[in-house]
Design an enzyme around this catalytic site. Structure first.
Site, PDB file in Angstrom:
ATOM      1  N   ASP A 145       0.851  -1.190   0.000  1.00 11.36           N
ATOM      2  CA  ASP A 145       0.000   0.000   0.000  1.00 11.36           C
ATOM      3  C   ASP A 145       0.887   1.241   0.000  1.00 11.36           C
ATOM      4  OD1 ASP A 145      -1.816   2.145   1.054  1.00 11.36           O
ATOM      5  OD2 ASP A 145      -3.226   0.466   1.192  1.00 11.36           O
ATOM      6  N   GLU A 153      -7.651   4.845  -6.152  1.00  6.15           N
ATOM      7  CA  GLU A 153      -8.294   6.084  -5.715  1.00  6.15           C
ATOM      8  C   GLU A 153      -9.774   5.777  -5.789  1.00  6.15           C
ATOM      9  OE1 GLU A 153      -7.200   8.862  -4.493  1.00  6.15           O
ATOM     10  OE2 GLU A 153      -5.070   8.421  -4.699  1.00  6.15           O
ATOM     11  N   THR A 158      -3.351   5.810 -10.833  1.00  8.56           N
ATOM     12  CA  THR A 158      -3.408   4.660  -9.916  1.00  8.56           C
ATOM     13  C   THR A 158      -4.309   3.558 -10.462  1.00  8.56           C
ATOM     14  OG1 THR A 158      -2.883   5.925  -7.949  1.00  8.56           O
ATOM     15  CG2 THR A 158      -4.169   3.928  -7.607  1.00  8.56           C
ATOM     16  N   THR A 214     -16.046  -2.186  -9.103  1.00  7.64           N
ATOM     17  CA  THR A 214     -17.239  -1.562  -8.548  1.00  7.64           C
ATOM     18  C   THR A 214     -18.433  -1.689  -9.492  1.00  7.64           C
ATOM     19  OG1 THR A 214     -18.159   0.615  -8.038  1.00  7.64           O
ATOM     20  CG2 THR A 214     -16.287   0.598  -9.496  1.00  7.64           C
ATOM     21  N   ASP A 215     -19.630  -1.600  -8.937  1.00  7.65           N
ATOM     22  CA  ASP A 215     -20.835  -1.603  -9.781  1.00  7.65           C
ATOM     23  C   ASP A 215     -20.939  -0.311 -10.604  1.00  7.65           C
ATOM     24  OD1 ASP A 215     -21.439   0.156  -7.692  1.00  7.65           O
ATOM     25  OD2 ASP A 215     -23.384  -0.752  -7.204  1.00  7.65           O
ATOM     26  N   GLU A 216     -20.155   0.713 -10.226  1.00  7.22           N
ATOM     27  CA  GLU A 216     -20.299   2.018 -10.890  1.00  7.22           C
ATOM     28  C   GLU A 216     -19.866   1.983 -12.357  1.00  7.22           C
ATOM     29  OE1 GLU A 216     -19.225   5.381  -8.420  1.00  7.22           O
ATOM     30  OE2 GLU A 216     -19.479   4.198  -6.608  1.00  7.22           O
ATOM     31  N   TYR A 233     -14.014   8.611 -11.764  1.00  8.88           N
ATOM     32  CA  TYR A 233     -13.706   7.408 -10.953  1.00  8.88           C
ATOM     33  C   TYR A 233     -14.165   6.146 -11.668  1.00  8.88           C
ATOM     34  CZ  TYR A 233     -14.551   3.710  -7.492  1.00  8.88           C
ATOM     35  OH  TYR A 233     -14.616   2.500  -6.838  1.00  8.88           O
ATOM     36  N   SER A 234     -15.458   6.113 -12.048  1.00 11.31           N
ATOM     37  CA  SER A 234     -15.967   4.874 -12.634  1.00 11.31           C
ATOM     38  C   SER A 234     -15.336   4.608 -14.002  1.00 11.31           C
ATOM     39  CB  SER A 234     -17.500   4.862 -12.705  1.00 11.31           C
ATOM     40  OG  SER A 234     -18.007   5.991 -13.353  1.00 11.31           O
ATOM     41  N   LYS A 237     -12.062   2.938 -13.247  1.00 14.09           N
ATOM     42  CA  LYS A 237     -12.267   1.542 -12.832  1.00 14.09           C
ATOM     43  C   LYS A 237     -12.659   0.692 -14.048  1.00 14.09           C
ATOM     44  CE  LYS A 237     -12.058  -0.082  -9.241  1.00 14.09           C
ATOM     45  NZ  LYS A 237     -10.909  -0.648  -8.462  1.00 14.09           N
ATOM     46  N   LYS A 240     -16.745   9.494   2.852  1.00 14.45           N
ATOM     47  CA  LYS A 240     -17.844   8.764   2.213  1.00 14.45           C
ATOM     48  C   LYS A 240     -19.120   8.964   3.030  1.00 14.45           C
ATOM     49  CE  LYS A 240     -15.044   6.926  -0.895  1.00 14.45           C
ATOM     50  NZ  LYS A 240     -14.201   5.759  -0.698  1.00 14.45           N
ATOM     51  N   LEU A 241     -20.252   8.771   2.378  1.00 16.00           N
ATOM     52  CA  LEU A 241     -21.540   9.203   2.949  1.00 16.00           C
ATOM     53  C   LEU A 241     -21.756   8.802   4.418  1.00 16.00           C
ATOM     54  CD1 LEU A 241     -24.367  10.548   2.343  1.00 16.00           C
ATOM     55  CD2 LEU A 241     -25.192   8.220   1.990  1.00 16.00           C
ATOM     56  N   PRO A 279     -24.627  17.439   4.766  1.00  9.98           N
ATOM     57  CA  PRO A 279     -24.752  17.860   3.362  1.00  9.98           C
ATOM     58  C   PRO A 279     -25.321  16.773   2.459  1.00  9.98           C
ATOM     59  CG  PRO A 279     -22.473  17.295   3.847  1.00  9.98           C
ATOM     60  CD  PRO A 279     -23.233  17.078   5.117  1.00  9.98           C
ATOM     61  N   ASN A 287     -30.729   8.154  -0.596  1.00 14.15           N
ATOM     62  CA  ASN A 287     -29.813   8.812   0.351  1.00 14.15           C
ATOM     63  C   ASN A 287     -30.554   9.502   1.487  1.00 14.15           C
ATOM     64  OD1 ASN A 287     -27.648   7.992  -1.193  1.00 14.15           O
ATOM     65  ND2 ASN A 287     -27.481   9.942  -2.300  1.00 14.15           N
TER      66      ASN A 287
END
Ligand code: NAD
Ligand code: TYD
Length: 353
Positions: A37, A88, A104, A134-136, A159-160, A163, A198-199, A214, A258
């Site tokens: 890492d 990331e 990365t 990821t599913d994204e 990001y997605s 990936k 993260k949320l 937020p 959310n």
């Protein structure tokens, strides 16, 4: 001591990686588990203090974008299995600075693929490169339905997209060079040790400190939440029983808007903090939406359920309560992560190594 297998886990100091490392180190004492890492802001060795001294565990500070470090790592250890989680991982950061995500997530993954290919040239038996995705990558569901392993890729955020790019390289190395690979695409994880950008941990921390919560846009976006240890169990199963060349979708079957999730969390926090019911909800603050915000993710995980017998074991209420309790009782962890204190922790721990 000689080991039956030598496994590389990248990104093992991060949220999901630390749960995977702990599981493998404890459950497979005959495996040598090497955690490589870079320790970015998201990597934290404090996540692994309980297993750091185990005989079958090693930490190697490695940047996967650095080809020389990756080659040196593969020269040092005879890896026969790789579980690649280093990435990331935060969508908002990818919007702000896509470059790190390309470096990365795409270039770093290709460096690892090249290293594995070269180390295993001519002998791919009992070898596996397992890429965690990821599913994204499937994009945004605007109506009903759920992502299957056949859903075409349609990534919408940097990001997605990064990936998705890495997934394509992993498959290309299987197709072109015969590298034994497997990929899994998982939905949103939650649980202890998640970085509070993260949320769920962000909301827990803000509720605790009476700070505004937020919620992006109208809070109508839907995510499918899975407890992190259920993901680690799926990874263990796929690593040992998954078929090379295959893809497995992993999901909680647990969709939440959310806004409903944040309200649910507020109610748990009111009880935990002995606040009057409904007080924390007053902190909700609708803010400007994330650009290109994916509306809904949902995973059809029937393949892994039917072929490998996996299913989630932690129900959401129980998992959220466990998560809340973990953050409320690990205030020092949270404080160190937020203050950057864990960097000092690393320097102290590894000064003489
Ligand atoms: P995280 O951000 O918590 O951890 C990422 C880890 O990777 C950190 O320890 C970081 O130091 C390390 N890292 C980053 N860049 C590196 C580099 N150049 N070289 C070496 N190490 C580097 O992420 P996470 O949430 O634990 O996600 C882990 C993996 O799972 C990622 O590949 C992510 O795409 C995937 N995933 C995450 C989720 C989720 O909900 N968090 C869901 C599905 C898939
Ligand atoms: P996040 O945890 O960043 O995961 P992802 O974007 O990978 O799904 O966000 C989960 C959902 O919560 C997503 O729809 C964005 C939303 N969100 C907020 O409304 N407010 C926040 O402060 C954050 C971090 C996320």
């Amino acid at each position: 001591m000689s080991f039956s297998r030598t496994i590389l886990i990248t990104g093992g100091a991060g949220f999901i990686g630390s749960h995977v490392v702990r599981r493998f180190v404890r459950k497979y004492p005959s495996y040598l588990v090497v955690n490589a890492d870079k320790l970015t802001y998201a990597g934290n060795l404090e996540n692994l203090t309980d297993i750091a001294d185990r005989e079958n565990y090693r930490f190697e500070k490695t940047d996967i974008t650095d080809k020389k470090s990756v080659s040196a790592l593969f020269r040092k250890y005879p890896f026969d299995g790789i579980i690649h989680l280093a990435a990331e991982s935060h969508v908002d950061r990818s919007i702000d600075n896509p470059d790190d995500f390309v470096m990365t997530n795409v270039a770093g993954t290709v460096n690892l693929l090249n290293a594995a290919l070269s180390a295993w040239s001519g002998n791919t038996e009992n070898r596996l490169f397992y890429h965690i995705s990821t599913d994204e990558v499937y994009g945004s569901l605007e109506g009903g339905g759920a992502f299957t392993e056949q859903t075409p890729y349609d990534p919408k955020s940097p990001y997605s997209a990064s990936k998705a790019g890495s997934d394509h390289f992993v498959r290309a190395y299987h197709n072109t060079y015969g590298l034994p690979v497997v990929i899994s695409n998982c939905s949103n994880n939650y649980g202890p040790n998640q970085f509070p950008e993260k949320l769920i941990p962000l909301m827990i921390n803000n509720i605790k400190n009476n700070k505004p919560l937020p919620v992006y846009g109208k809070g109508e976006n839907v995510r499918d939440w899975l407890y992190v240890e259920d993901h680690a169990a799926a990874i263990d199963l796929i690593f040992h029983k998954g078929k090379p060349g295959e893809t497995y979708n992993i999901g909680g079957g647990n969709e939440w808007k959310n806004i409903d999730l944040v309200k649910f969390l507020c109610r748990i926090m009111d009880r935990r903090l002995n606040r009057e019911e409904g007080i924390s909800e007053k902190l909700i603050n609708f803010v400007r939406d994330r650009p290109g915000h994916d509306l809904r993710y949902a995973i059809d995980s029937s393949k892994i359920r039917n072929t490998l017998g996996w299913k989630p074991t932690v129900n959401f209420e129980e998992g959220l309560e466990k998560t809340v309790d973990w953050y409320l009782s690990n205030t020092q962890w949270l404080q160190n992560v937020i203050s950057g204190e864990y960097v000092k922790y690393y320097e102290k721990m590894y000064r003489n190594r």
